[in-house]
Design a protein around this motif. Structure first.
Motif, PDB file in Angstrom:
ATOM      1  N   PRO A   1      45.828  37.850  40.625  1.00 28.23           N
ATOM      2  CA  PRO A   1      47.179  38.305  40.969  1.00 28.23           C
ATOM      3  C   PRO A   1      47.402  38.449  42.473  1.00 28.23           C
ATOM      4  CG  PRO A   1      46.283  39.628  39.196  1.00 28.23           C
ATOM      5  CD  PRO A   1      45.167  38.750  39.673  1.00 28.23           C
ATOM      6  N   SER A   2      46.355  38.842  43.204  1.00 29.28           N
ATOM      7  CA  SER A   2      46.625  39.034  44.632  1.00 29.28           C
ATOM      8  C   SER A   2      46.675  37.723  45.409  1.00 29.28           C
ATOM      9  CB  SER A   2      45.655  40.029  45.278  1.00 29.28           C
ATOM     10  OG  SER A   2      44.413  40.008  44.675  1.00 29.28           O
TER      11      SER A   2
ATOM     12  N   PHE B   1      45.607  48.826  44.616  1.00 28.83           N
ATOM     13  CA  PHE B   1      45.856  47.492  44.065  1.00 28.83           C
ATOM     14  C   PHE B   1      47.279  47.132  44.461  1.00 28.83           C
ATOM     15  CE2 PHE B   1      42.896  49.121  40.562  1.00 28.83           C
ATOM     16  CZ  PHE B   1      41.779  48.729  41.283  1.00 28.83           C
TER      17      PHE B   1
ATOM     18  N   ARG C   1      42.574  40.563  36.752  1.00 31.13           N
ATOM     19  CA  ARG C   1      43.517  41.639  37.040  1.00 31.13           C
ATOM     20  C   ARG C   1      43.685  41.916  38.532  1.00 31.13           C
ATOM     21  NH1 ARG C   1      44.349  45.638  32.857  1.00 31.13           N
ATOM     22  NH2 ARG C   1      43.637  44.820  30.874  1.00 31.13           N
ATOM     23  N   ILE C   2      42.669  41.595  39.311  1.00 29.18           N
ATOM     24  CA  ILE C   2      42.750  41.922  40.739  1.00 29.18           C
ATOM     25  C   ILE C   2      42.821  40.665  41.603  1.00 29.18           C
ATOM     26  CG2 ILE C   2      41.626  43.130  42.660  1.00 29.18           C
ATOM     27  CD1 ILE C   2      42.550  44.978  40.415  1.00 29.18           C
TER      28      ILE C   2
ATOM     29  N   PHE D   1      44.782  51.733  35.569  1.00 22.67           N
ATOM     30  CA  PHE D   1      43.794  50.655  35.584  1.00 22.67           C
ATOM     31  C   PHE D   1      42.489  50.985  34.863  1.00 22.67           C
ATOM     32  CE2 PHE D   1      40.398  48.053  37.325  1.00 22.67           C
ATOM     33  CZ  PHE D   1      40.948  46.787  37.283  1.00 22.67           C
TER      34      PHE D   1
ATOM     35  N   GLN E   1      37.314  40.889  34.202  1.00 18.13           N
ATOM     36  CA  GLN E   1      38.518  41.722  34.354  1.00 18.13           C
ATOM     37  C   GLN E   1      38.953  41.790  35.812  1.00 18.13           C
ATOM     38  OE1 GLN E   1      36.855  45.192  32.483  1.00 18.13           O
ATOM     39  NE2 GLN E   1      38.249  45.042  30.749  1.00 18.13           N
TER      40      GLN E   1
ATOM     41  N   HIS F   1      49.316  44.678  44.253  1.00 19.39           N
ATOM     42  CA  HIS F   1      50.296  43.962  43.435  1.00 19.39           C
ATOM     43  C   HIS F   1      50.701  44.744  42.193  1.00 19.39           C
ATOM     44  CE1 HIS F   1      46.296  43.049  41.985  1.00 19.39           C
ATOM     45  NE2 HIS F   1      46.841  42.904  40.807  1.00 19.39           N
TER      46      HIS F   1
ATOM     47  N   ALA G   1      35.743  48.192  35.628  1.00 14.11           N
ATOM     48  CA  ALA G   1      36.091  46.816  35.290  1.00 14.11           C
ATOM     49  C   ALA G   1      34.880  45.901  35.465  1.00 14.11           C
ATOM     50  CB  ALA G   1      37.232  46.333  36.176  1.00 14.11           C
ATOM     51  N   HIS G   2      34.703  44.934  34.561  1.00 10.77           N
ATOM     52  CA  HIS G   2      33.632  43.964  34.752  1.00 10.77           C
ATOM     53  C   HIS G   2      34.173  42.702  35.411  1.00 10.77           C
ATOM     54  CE1 HIS G   2      35.190  42.110  31.146  1.00 10.77           C
ATOM     55  NE2 HIS G   2      34.979  43.229  30.474  1.00 10.77           N
TER      56      HIS G   2
ATOM     57  N   ALA H   1      37.980  48.391  41.760  1.00 10.15           N
ATOM     58  CA  ALA H   1      38.113  48.046  40.343  1.00 10.15           C
ATOM     59  C   ALA H   1      36.771  48.208  39.630  1.00 10.15           C
ATOM     60  CB  ALA H   1      38.622  46.620  40.206  1.00 10.15           C
TER      61      ALA H   1
END
Ligand SMILES: Nc1ncnc2c1ncn2[C@@H]1O[C@H](COP(=O)(O)OP(=O)(O)OP(=O)(O)O)[C@@H](O)[C@H]1O
Ligand SMILES: [Mg+2]
Lengths: 336, 268
Positions: B184-185, A86, B180-181, A97, B176, A88, B172-173, B167
């Motif tokens: 932000p990217s 990830f 979260r991924i 995570f 999320q 960032h 992660a669902h 993720a």
């Protein structure tokens, strides 16, 4: 209670990527899926990981049928060839995570992340971004991230594929050690036979969507179940109707029973090892066609004892206990 | 340095100076240095303050709408396959390919209270689109439609699905993963798109001219106020507002310049 795969089949359009795969991976072991490019290793791993669904058959992880279970409910750890960091997030955040999406209490997350960073020897790098790590460090981070959720199975797709030879070797030893510490059932994909034989305790050799052989590295190397495995697992040279390992060819200066005359056309020294290319004076077998040069592998001591030089006339024969195989395939041409 | 390079550089600088630098400097000069400080006096006019408010509020709406739209459609276009995808990709570029004044006319036709097939039912419900604030929002949103989308798409392509797959394997669902991924990217690209949207929306003239009606103190935007003052020979005021608009644009560009290089040092 490791991994059970029953009659799994997977096609992409009209192409069969996996054909009736049956496999049982013992719990706590470190298993290698070994095979040439396109043999279906990644596809099988992705089916285990829930990123791909089989057309037929079923998959059991730790006794639970997970065939139709989505990836996020399988409790597996997945390590990708290109790290899939990830980008960032800091290293510590990456590792955290899996715990954070599970709403683990903060203090517990912090403790576990610290533990894992120590395990993968990155405790000083927690605040860095993945881009500030070397490839080997990034892959160790990815491993810690996968281990954070206490997976029942750890899947690694060519985990060292993107690294240079030296780092690869280091990480290989390190993975072996790590596995001894954490003992999670692990399956890793590789197309490097040396890697498979050195690291795994069980090797699964795949070819064209099928499993050719399952066994310990010794079994696979010493008793290959098929010509394909024999050829894939180590170097092979031909002697008449036999296919054998280059180190199973004996060199003598005088004729012995079963030996055949030839001439050394090339002599290469690689460290302590000496490799010869020997052109036989005539074909010792009856397969017809041009007999390829015989490759021989000797230790430097052996070579020096015989005082071998290029262009020397010598005699070669298979060693007495050589694990050679009759070569039916050569009569019908190449392939398996 | 070779002679050709020096010559080229001189040409480029001269070109930029005569086309951009000098005229803008004239605006600054007219605003501040032609006897009185027009900025202060102009800002005391309630109509000007209203025009600035309308412009900024409409731009804010455009930013919010186009950000949500751009991110959603970007993910849809990059991550999913559906029939008509390529056509849709072309279609969303239309707003910047078509002249804003044409956009204004088209919106007037569609949303006008009399003949507009969407405008009439809305008017019957008491919602007036044309000659009111919603119309201005509609126009500036329309002309800046693809800016966030176009900023986001290449970055989404570049990061690929690897991190999202990772993720998911970590439990992660979908929501999320998005928060979260994915988001932000693409944050840098979104910011870039937002600033372009803002600059475009603030500076829009043609489309709003037609659809807003330009009621002073109500539906007049800053660019229209510039036009009104200019035609009414109150050039000082028009330069002052012009200066403010240029300032917003320059600030936006400065932020973009700061953000831009970061995009390249990201990733593996
Ligand atoms: N999504 C897909 N669509 C079509 N064909 C696919 C897809 N995924 C894999 N294949 C095909 O299935 C076969 C097996 O692919 P797989 O990725 O499992 O091979 P592999 O053993 O991992 O090879 P490598 O060592 O090169 O990674 C290949 O011939 C590949 O072209
Ligand atoms: Mg693969």
């Amino acid at each position: 209670m490791g991994i059970e795969i029953h009659h799994v089949r997977k096609t992409f359009g009209s192409f069969t990527a996996l054909e009736d795969i049956r496999l049982s991976v013992p719990s706590g072991g470190l298993t290698a899926l070994l095979g040439p490019s396109g043999s279906g290793k990644t596809t099988l791993l992705r089916i285990l990981g829930g990123q791909e669904e089989p057309d037929a058959g079923s998959v059991y992880l730790a006794g639970r049928d997970v065939t139709r279970l989505p990836a996020q409910q399988r409790n597996i750890g997945f390590v990708f060839q290109h790290y899939a960091a990830f980008t960032h997030m800091t290293v510590a955040k990456n590792v955290a995570f899996g715990l954070e999406v599970r709403k683990t209490p903060k203090a517990q997350v912090r403790r576990r992340v610290q533990e894992l960073l120590e395990l993968v020897q990155l405790e000083r790098f927690g605040d860095r971004l993945p881009a500030q790590l070397s490839g080997g460090q990034r892959q160790r981070m990815a491993l810690a991230r996968a281990l954070a959720v206490d997976p029942s199975v750890l899947l690694l797709d060519e985990p060292f594929g993107a690294l240079d030879a030296k780092v690869r070797k280091e990480l290989r030893d390190w993975l072996r050690q790590l596995h001894e510490e954490v003992h999670v059932t692990s399956v890793f994909v590789t197309h490097d036979q040396e890697e498979a034989l050195e690291v795994a305790d069980t090797v699964v050799v795949m070819n064209q969507g099928r499993i050719e052989q399952v066994g310990t590295p010794e079994e696979i190397y010493d008793h290959p179940a098929s010509d394909f495995v024999f050829g894939f697992i180590g170097e092979v040279t031909r002697f008449g109707e036999l296919r054998l390992r280059p180190h199973d060819v004996e060199v003598t200066l005088d004729p012995e029973s079963g030996s055949h005359p030839g001439r050394i056309t090339r002599l290469t020294r690689i460290g302590f090892e000496v490799r010869l290319e020997v052109v036989l004076d005539s074909d010792p077998g009856s397969l017809g066609g041009a007999h390829p040069p015989v490759n021989v592998q000797l230790s430097r001591t052996e070579s020096q004892a015989l005082d071998l030089q290029q262009w020397d006339a010598i005699w070669v024969r298979p060693r007495a206990a050589a694990g050679g195989r009759e070569v039916e395939v050569l009569r019908v041409g190449a392939g398996r | 340095m070779s002679v050709t390079r020096t010559a080229l550089r001189t040409v480029v600088i001269a070109y930029l100076f005569f086309l951009v630098g000098w005229p803008l400097w004239m605006v600054v000069q007219e605003t501040f240095l032609s006897g009185e400080n027009h900025l202060v006096s102009t800002l005391q006019d309630p109509a000007v303050r209203s025009a600035l408010r309308v412009t900024l509020a409409a731009a804010a709406w455009a930013v919010v709408l186009n950000t949500v739209f751009g991110i959603t459609l970007g993910i849809l276009l990059v991550r999913h396959d559906f029939p008509g995808k390529r056509l849709l990709g072309l279609f969303v570029d239309l707003p910047i390919a078509v002249s804003p004044i044409v956009v204004g006319l088209a919106l007037l036709l569609a949303y006008g209270p009399v003949q507009g097939w969407l405008g009439r039912p809305l008017a019957e419900l008491g919602i007036l689109v044309v000659f009111s604030f919603p119309g201005i929002v509609l126009a500036v949103t329309f002309v800046s439609l693809p800016l966030v989308l176009r900023a986001v798409i290449p970055v989404l392509r570049e990061i690929g699905i690897e991190q999202e797959v990772a993720a998911r394997s970590l439990g992660a669902h979908a929501v999320q993963i998005l928060w979260r991924i994915t988001l932000p990217s693409i944050r840098g690209a979104v910011t870039y798109g937002i600033i372009l949207t803002l600059a475009r929306a603030v500076g829009e003239f043609g489309a709003v001219l037609i659809i807003s009606g330009g009621l002073v103190g109500q539906t007049e935007t800053a660019t229209m106020a510039v036009q009104r003052f200019h035609q009414g020979f109150a050039t000082g005021s028009s330069y002052a507002i012009g200066f403010l608009l240029a300032l917003i644009g320059i600030a936006a560009l400065a932020i973009v310049t700061v953000l831009r290089p970061k995009e390249h040092t990201r990733g593996n």
